[in-house]
Design an enzyme around this catalytic site. Structure first.
Site, PDB file in Angstrom:
ATOM      1  N   CYS A  86      10.266  19.965   3.407  1.00 18.62           N
ATOM      2  CA  CYS A  86       8.839  19.986   3.753  1.00 18.62           C
ATOM      3  C   CYS A  86       8.235  18.571   3.665  1.00 18.62           C
ATOM      4  CB  CYS A  86       8.104  21.008   2.888  1.00 18.62           C
ATOM      5  SG  CYS A  86       6.582  21.553   3.683  1.00 18.62           S
ATOM      6  N   HIS A 178      10.719  25.739   2.618  1.00 18.85           N
ATOM      7  CA  HIS A 178      10.947  25.554   1.170  1.00 18.85           C
ATOM      8  C   HIS A 178      12.122  26.408   0.684  1.00 18.85           C
ATOM      9  CE1 HIS A 178       7.281  23.331  -0.167  1.00 18.85           C
ATOM     10  NE2 HIS A 178       6.860  23.740   1.019  1.00 18.85           N
ATOM     11  N   GLU A 180      13.712  26.294  -1.933  1.00 19.54           N
ATOM     12  CA  GLU A 180      13.728  26.500  -3.389  1.00 19.54           C
ATOM     13  C   GLU A 180      12.896  27.712  -3.792  1.00 19.54           C
ATOM     14  OE1 GLU A 180      11.935  24.448  -1.754  1.00 19.54           O
ATOM     15  OE2 GLU A 180       9.970  24.182  -2.695  1.00 19.54           O
TER      16      GLU A 180
HETATM   17  N1  GLN Z   1       1.350  19.646   4.514  1.00 18.39           N
HETATM   18  C1  GLN Z   1       2.094  18.806   3.632  1.00 18.39           C
HETATM   19  C2  GLN Z   1       2.174  17.389   4.159  1.00 18.39           C
HETATM   20  O1  GLN Z   1       1.908  17.176   5.303  1.00 18.39           O
HETATM   21  C3  GLN Z   1       3.497  19.348   3.413  1.00 18.39           C
HETATM   22  C4  GLN Z   1       3.396  20.707   2.800  1.00 18.39           C
HETATM   23  C5  GLN Z   1       4.539  21.065   1.908  1.00 18.39           C
HETATM   24  O2  GLN Z   1       5.338  20.239   1.470  1.00 18.39           O
HETATM   25  N2  GLN Z   1       4.569  22.340   1.607  1.00 18.39           N
HETATM   26  O3  GLN Z   1       2.483  16.488   3.445  1.00 18.39           O
END
Ligand code: GLN
Length: 210
Positions: A86, A178, A180
């Site tokens: 992410c 994610h 995890e």
């Molecule tokens: N929206 C976050 C970003 O742009 C990432 C979101 C996340 O890691 N769950 O940094």
């Protein structure tokens, strides 16, 4: 032989990544010690590394100010595996399309932050992932999408809504979701133990050293 895993712990789901790494290792009868990385000097001892989600602006600022960024680059240059999830994927990319994020350039992809829109801020999707037999229950939270893999060496492992959401380049695996946050540790397994170019010492080697 015991492995040392690092979880970049400046922000994000650190304990969950540690638990997923431990589950993936246990499934393969491997011993692993997980360390939280908040400062420089620890990454060089790690065999494998996870960079969690959170807010990519904050994570990139902290990994650079703490001197961890060059160590993550050296880890990958040494052929060791990295799983970036992410916001971690955004930081690992070569183009976050946002000048507040200082990228590491470990994956030749450009990304779009928060790409799935407000209605779909958070959702779970059964994702077909190259290398996994059954769909993976992928949890997306304000997730990025991968815009472009053209011209680089990144290979798409999974897409959702026609947009790439998991890629692999050398020993680096990046996911927009994610892995995890579910009990299913197959993505950690894929990134750390089934990575053909990874240098995680094989069990057979370990057994030879008596
Ligand atoms: N929206 C976050 C970003 O742009 C990432 C979101 C996340 O890691 N769950 O940094």
């Amino acid at each position: 032989m015991s492995l040392t895993a690092g979880v970049v712990a400046v922000q994000g789901d650190v304990a969950e990544h540690a638990a997923a790494i431990e589950r993936a290792a246990a499934a393969r009868d491997r011993d692993v010690t997980v360390r939280e990385i908040r400062e420089s000097g620890l990454v060089p001892d790690c065999d494998l590394l996870a960079m969690p989600g959170g807010e990519s602006t904050t994570i990139s600022r902290l990994v650079h100010s703490e001197g961890i960024a060059p160590e993550i680059r050296a880890h990958v240059e040494a052929g060791k595996p990295l799983l970036a999830t992410c916001a971690g994927l955004i930081v690992a990319s070569s183009d976050p399309n946002d000048n507040r994020v200082e990228e590491l350039g470990l994956l030749d992809v450009s990304v779009e932050r928060n790409a799935f829109g407000r209605q779909k801020d958070s959702f779970e999707a059964p994702l077909a992932v190259d290398g996994l037999e059954d769909p993976y229950p992928a949890v997306f939270i304000r997730a990025p999408a991968i815009d472009d893999v053209a011209g680089g060496d990144a290979r798409v492992l999974a897409s959702w809504d026609d947009r790439p959401v998991a890629v692999k380049q050398g020993t680096v695996v990046g996911t927009a979701f994610h892995p995890e946050l579910t009990p299913d540790s197959r993505i950690h397994g894929l990134a750390f133990f089934e990575n053909e170019t990874a240098t995680v010492p094989a069990l057979e080697d370990a057994q030879q050293v008596d």
